[in-house]
Design a protein around this motif. Structure first.
Motif, mmCIF file in Angstrom:
data_model
loop_
_atom_site.group_PDB
_atom_site.id
_atom_site.type_symbol
_atom_site.label_atom_id
_atom_site.label_comp_id
_atom_site.label_asym_id
_atom_site.label_seq_id
_atom_site.Cartn_x
_atom_site.Cartn_y
_atom_site.Cartn_z
ATOM 1 N N ASN A 1 0.323 -1.264 -0.001
ATOM 2 C CA ASN A 1 -0.421 -0.113 0.038
ATOM 3 C C ASN A 1 0.597 1.387 0.466
ATOM 4 O O ASN A 1 2.011 0.857 0.512
ATOM 5 C CB ASN A 1 -1.308 0.112 1.034
ATOM 6 N N GLY A 2 0.749 2.742 -0.170
ATOM 7 C CA GLY A 2 0.500 3.553 -0.500
ATOM 8 C C GLY A 2 2.325 3.868 -1.107
ATOM 9 O O GLY A 2 1.853 2.771 -2.425
ATOM 10 N N LEU A 3 3.133 4.174 -1.255
ATOM 11 C CA LEU A 3 4.348 4.459 -1.089
ATOM 12 C C LEU A 3 5.136 2.891 -1.534
ATOM 13 O O LEU A 3 6.243 3.062 -2.642
ATOM 14 C CB LEU A 3 5.594 5.440 -0.873
ATOM 15 N N PHE A 4 4.671 1.777 -0.669
ATOM 16 C CA PHE A 4 5.119 0.763 -0.444
ATOM 17 C C PHE A 4 5.205 -0.158 -1.752
ATOM 18 O O PHE A 4 5.845 -0.907 -2.277
ATOM 19 C CB PHE A 4 4.954 0.076 0.356
ATOM 20 N N LYS A 5 4.143 0.479 -2.757
ATOM 21 C CA LYS A 5 4.336 0.010 -4.502
ATOM 22 C C LYS A 5 5.251 0.162 -5.113
ATOM 23 O O LYS A 5 5.813 -0.366 -6.297
ATOM 24 C CB LYS A 5 3.020 0.889 -5.088
ATOM 25 N N TYR A 6 6.086 1.778 -4.825
ATOM 26 C CA TYR A 6 6.576 1.727 -5.256
ATOM 27 C C TYR A 6 8.938 1.720 -4.695
ATOM 28 O O TYR A 6 9.559 1.706 -5.459
ATOM 29 C CB TYR A 6 7.127 3.706 -5.992
ATOM 30 N N ALA A 7 8.635 1.160 -3.412
ATOM 31 C CA ALA A 7 9.479 1.485 -2.813
ATOM 32 C C ALA A 7 9.619 0.266 -1.731
ATOM 33 O O ALA A 7 8.127 0.465 -1.058
ATOM 34 C CB ALA A 7 10.098 3.026 -2.332
ATOM 35 N N LEU A 8 10.586 -0.832 -1.052
ATOM 36 C CA LEU A 8 10.044 -1.096 -0.754
ATOM 37 C C LEU A 8 10.185 -0.578 1.178
ATOM 38 O O LEU A 8 9.528 -0.796 2.784
ATOM 39 C CB LEU A 8 10.921 -2.678 -0.232
ATOM 40 N N TYR A 9 11.051 0.605 1.780
ATOM 41 C CA TYR A 9 11.137 0.886 2.847
ATOM 42 C C TYR A 9 10.869 2.780 2.666
ATOM 43 O O TYR A 9 11.598 2.993 2.776
ATOM 44 C CB TYR A 9 12.734 1.365 2.619
ATOM 45 N N ALA A 10 9.426 2.316 1.923
ATOM 46 C CA ALA A 10 9.081 4.252 1.975
ATOM 47 C C ALA A 10 8.372 4.865 3.293
ATOM 48 O O ALA A 10 9.065 6.368 3.454
ATOM 49 C CB ALA A 10 8.249 3.741 1.626
ATOM 50 N N HIS A 11 9.100 3.811 4.274
ATOM 51 C CA HIS A 11 8.775 4.652 5.682
ATOM 52 C C HIS A 11 9.823 5.124 5.886
ATOM 53 O O HIS A 11 10.023 6.022 6.485
ATOM 54 C CB HIS A 11 8.272 3.230 6.313
ATOM 55 N N PHE A 12 11.406 4.819 6.188
ATOM 56 C CA PHE A 12 12.676 5.125 5.843
ATOM 57 C C PHE A 12 12.382 6.594 4.730
ATOM 58 O O PHE A 12 13.148 8.057 5.331
ATOM 59 C CB PHE A 12 13.733 4.896 5.125
#
Length: 287
Positions: free
Chosen positions: A213-224
């Protein structure tokens, strides 16, 4: 009352010394580019010396905001400053809000489980928090701006910085909670199975899935990535010359970038490169 004379809170000379050398912290993180060993989180290892994940995380991360607030309340008295300007307290509030969520609320109340932490990781994280808090706290508590005039004419820049900070904070919270939901869903499933079979649930300590979900669609560590946005906004609030905020941002990137690249290799090994697909490690569309 000083805990350690001239160090906690720091004298100007010692604060300048700490802040100067703290800028070279990225050199120490170079080892992370060479090895994948990182005994914490999804890459934690079995050891009888391990610290329980929740209490370990809470204790090492809480050191920062506690230290910063201690300096904010003690250093001005030593310097004869009657009242710090609102801009200083605004930045301190941003720092404390982030770490109340990260160090207290998330691990102790929201996370279904957390993997154990190697004592070495705990020590390094604790020291990071302490040194960073001394650097930022010293600047905010008397060695940086000390009057409202130091913030004059910067209201609109501060507003921009606070918006960036808030967007980063909200993005970080959203993506962290998406990771929690993976384990919450697994826990719900296990509990239902346990009710049907009468067997105890296995636990979700080592349950991992690809976040989507969210930016996880594009990057595995979007929370970083969102956290970097947050602290970039913090730097904007403090201004270009707020070198402790700049150092904090750069040190976070230096620590978390190799960690995210290691994590991507871990995801590819566990789930396969085809499942990971075109997702980047941390910055959507770039890295």
């Amino acid at each position: 009352m000083a805990i350690v004379q001239n160090w906690m809170p720091p004298s100007r000379e010692n604060w300048e010394l700490i802040s100067y050398y703290w800028q070279f912290f990225p050199i120490l993180t170079g080892v992370q580019w060479l090895i994948d060993w990182y005994p914490q989180g999804k890459t934690s290892t079995e050891s009888r010396f391990n610290i329980p994940g929740k209490t370990g995380w809470a204790s090492m991360e809480s050191a920062g905001f506690i230290t910063l607030m201690y300096i904010m309340y003690t250093l001005p008295r030593e310097l004869g400053i009657e009242e710090l300007p609102w801009g200083n307290w605004t930045m301190a509030g941003c720092f404390v809000i982030h770490y109340i969520n990260r160090a207290v609320v998330a691990p102790l109340f929201l996370n279904p489980s957390m993997s154990p932490i190697n004592p070495l990781v705990w020590v390094f994280a604790f020291l990071f928090q302490m040194i960073n808090a001394i650097s930022i706290g010293g600047w905010l508590a008397g060695y940086g701006p000390t009057t409202v005039y130091d913030w004059a004419g910067r209201a609109w820049i501060m507003e921009v910085g606070l918006v960036i900070w808030a967007l980063g904070l909200l993005g970080n919270i959203f993506h962290d909670d998406d990771l929690r939901e993976i384990r919450r869903a697994a826990d719900r499933k296990q509990r239902k199975e346990a009710e049907k079979t009468g067997k105890a649930a296995e636990g979700v300590d080592k349950i991992y899935m690809l976040p989507k979900n969210g930016l996880f669609k594009y990057a595995l560590y979007a929370h970083f990535f969102c956290e970097w946005i947050e602290w970039a906004g913090f730097w904007v609030v403090g201004g270009w010359n707020c070198h402790p905020a700049r150092t904090f941002l750069l040190n976070e990137i230096a620590t978390m970038l190799p960690r995210s690249l290691q994590g991507k290799r871990w995801y590819e090994k566990k789930f396969g490169k085809d499942k990971v697909g075109s997702r980047k490690a941390v910055i959507p569309g770039l890295i």
